[in-house]
Write an enzyme that holds these catalytic residues in place. Sequence first.
Site, PDB file in Angstrom:
ATOM      1  N   GLY A  54       0.724  -1.340   0.067  1.00  0.00           N
ATOM      2  CA  GLY A  54       0.016  -0.086  -0.103  1.00  0.00           C
ATOM      3  C   GLY A  54       0.870   1.412   0.007  1.00  0.00           C
ATOM      4  N   GLU A  55       0.762   2.241   0.734  1.00  0.00           N
ATOM      5  CA  GLU A  55       1.236   3.306   0.979  1.00  0.00           C
ATOM      6  C   GLU A  55       1.920   3.407   2.204  1.00  0.00           C
ATOM      7  OE1 GLU A  55       3.405   6.399   0.085  1.00  0.00           O
ATOM      8  OE2 GLU A  55       2.018   6.727   1.906  1.00  0.00           O
ATOM      9  N   SER A  56       3.322   3.481   2.398  1.00  0.00           N
ATOM     10  CA  SER A  56       4.043   3.036   3.671  1.00  0.00           C
ATOM     11  C   SER A  56       3.788   4.288   4.533  1.00  0.00           C
ATOM     12  CB  SER A  56       5.424   2.801   3.562  1.00  0.00           C
ATOM     13  OG  SER A  56       6.153   3.783   2.599  1.00  0.00           O
ATOM     14  N   CYS A  86       6.014  -5.544   0.557  1.00  0.00           N
ATOM     15  CA  CYS A  86       6.240  -4.260  -0.114  1.00  0.00           C
ATOM     16  C   CYS A  86       6.140  -2.983   0.855  1.00  0.00           C
ATOM     17  CB  CYS A  86       5.126  -4.023  -1.137  1.00  0.00           C
ATOM     18  SG  CYS A  86       5.608  -2.865  -2.290  1.00  0.00           S
ATOM     19  N   ARG A 113      12.495   3.161  -0.772  1.00  0.00           N
ATOM     20  CA  ARG A 113      11.049   3.325  -1.073  1.00  0.00           C
ATOM     21  C   ARG A 113      11.134   3.425  -2.674  1.00  0.00           C
ATOM     22  NH1 ARG A 113       8.007   7.507   0.228  1.00  0.00           N
ATOM     23  NH2 ARG A 113       5.902   6.428   0.278  1.00  0.00           N
ATOM     24  N   ILE A 141       5.695  -4.130  -7.671  1.00  0.00           N
ATOM     25  CA  ILE A 141       4.850  -2.944  -8.335  1.00  0.00           C
ATOM     26  C   ILE A 141       5.471  -1.779  -7.140  1.00  0.00           C
ATOM     27  CG2 ILE A 141       2.654  -1.719  -8.157  1.00  0.00           C
ATOM     28  CD1 ILE A 141       1.477  -4.615  -8.397  1.00  0.00           C
ATOM     29  N   ARG A 142       6.129  -0.962  -7.608  1.00  0.00           N
ATOM     30  CA  ARG A 142       6.639   0.043  -6.933  1.00  0.00           C
ATOM     31  C   ARG A 142       7.302  -0.516  -5.563  1.00  0.00           C
ATOM     32  NH1 ARG A 142       2.290   3.839  -4.845  1.00  0.00           N
ATOM     33  NH2 ARG A 142       4.058   5.434  -4.540  1.00  0.00           N
ATOM     34  N   HIS A 177       4.893  -8.617  -4.141  1.00  0.00           N
ATOM     35  CA  HIS A 177       3.528  -9.062  -3.710  1.00  0.00           C
ATOM     36  C   HIS A 177       3.082 -10.517  -3.892  1.00  0.00           C
ATOM     37  CE1 HIS A 177       2.065  -4.789  -3.205  1.00  0.00           C
ATOM     38  NE2 HIS A 177       3.040  -4.618  -3.978  1.00  0.00           N
ATOM     39  N   GLU A 179       0.696 -11.985  -2.577  1.00  0.00           N
ATOM     40  CA  GLU A 179      -0.477 -12.244  -2.776  1.00  0.00           C
ATOM     41  C   GLU A 179      -1.363 -11.876  -3.941  1.00  0.00           C
ATOM     42  OE1 GLU A 179       0.050  -7.756  -1.963  1.00  0.00           O
ATOM     43  OE2 GLU A 179       0.840  -9.627  -1.588  1.00  0.00           O
TER      44      GLU A 179
END
Length: 197
Positions: A54-56, A86, A113, A141-142, A177, A179
Amino acid sequence: MTLRAGVLAVQGDVSEHAEAIERAAAAHGETADVVEIRKSGLLPDCDVLLMPGGESTTISRLIHREGIASEIEAHVAAEKPVLATCAGLIVAASDAHDDRVETLNLVDVTVERNAFGRQKDSFEAPLDIDGLDSPFPAVFIRAPLIDYVADDVDVLASWDDRAVAVRDGPVVGTSFHPELTDDPRIHDLAFFENVES
């Protein structure tokens, strides 16, 4: 046997992790009772914890505001398993090289990041992982780069000579990821003994 699985649900890909732990448990003849952790008081009753991507910066801010951070630290201190993926890995690390992220120091690594690029630079790669007898289809992903690994942390996988999966005590952390695939083996590594490859 029923496994009570907490999924940190303040932000990020929560449903994918819930489905993944349910698949992994079923492969071992068990069931997973998934609890979405959005407030304090729920995690202490959980056997395992999943910290999604997500967004850390957002995840870090919310878990401290909601009183969940100290419960995560207590979970790890009790040697209960954690899978941090991630952004989850960024929050679990000892240093994220970003003052906006108040890390939990659960995994003795430092991370950078978005080191693998932006959303458009996402890719999937066959990854050789210690404990698995065939490559895992890792989705980046990112993704963060693990740029320092302490001596007592096990590197489980690398990509282009850079660590992308580690184990520090009860915590497994991945840059990618797991999942987002149908392959349950990373969740096996994190939560089940006698991994079936």
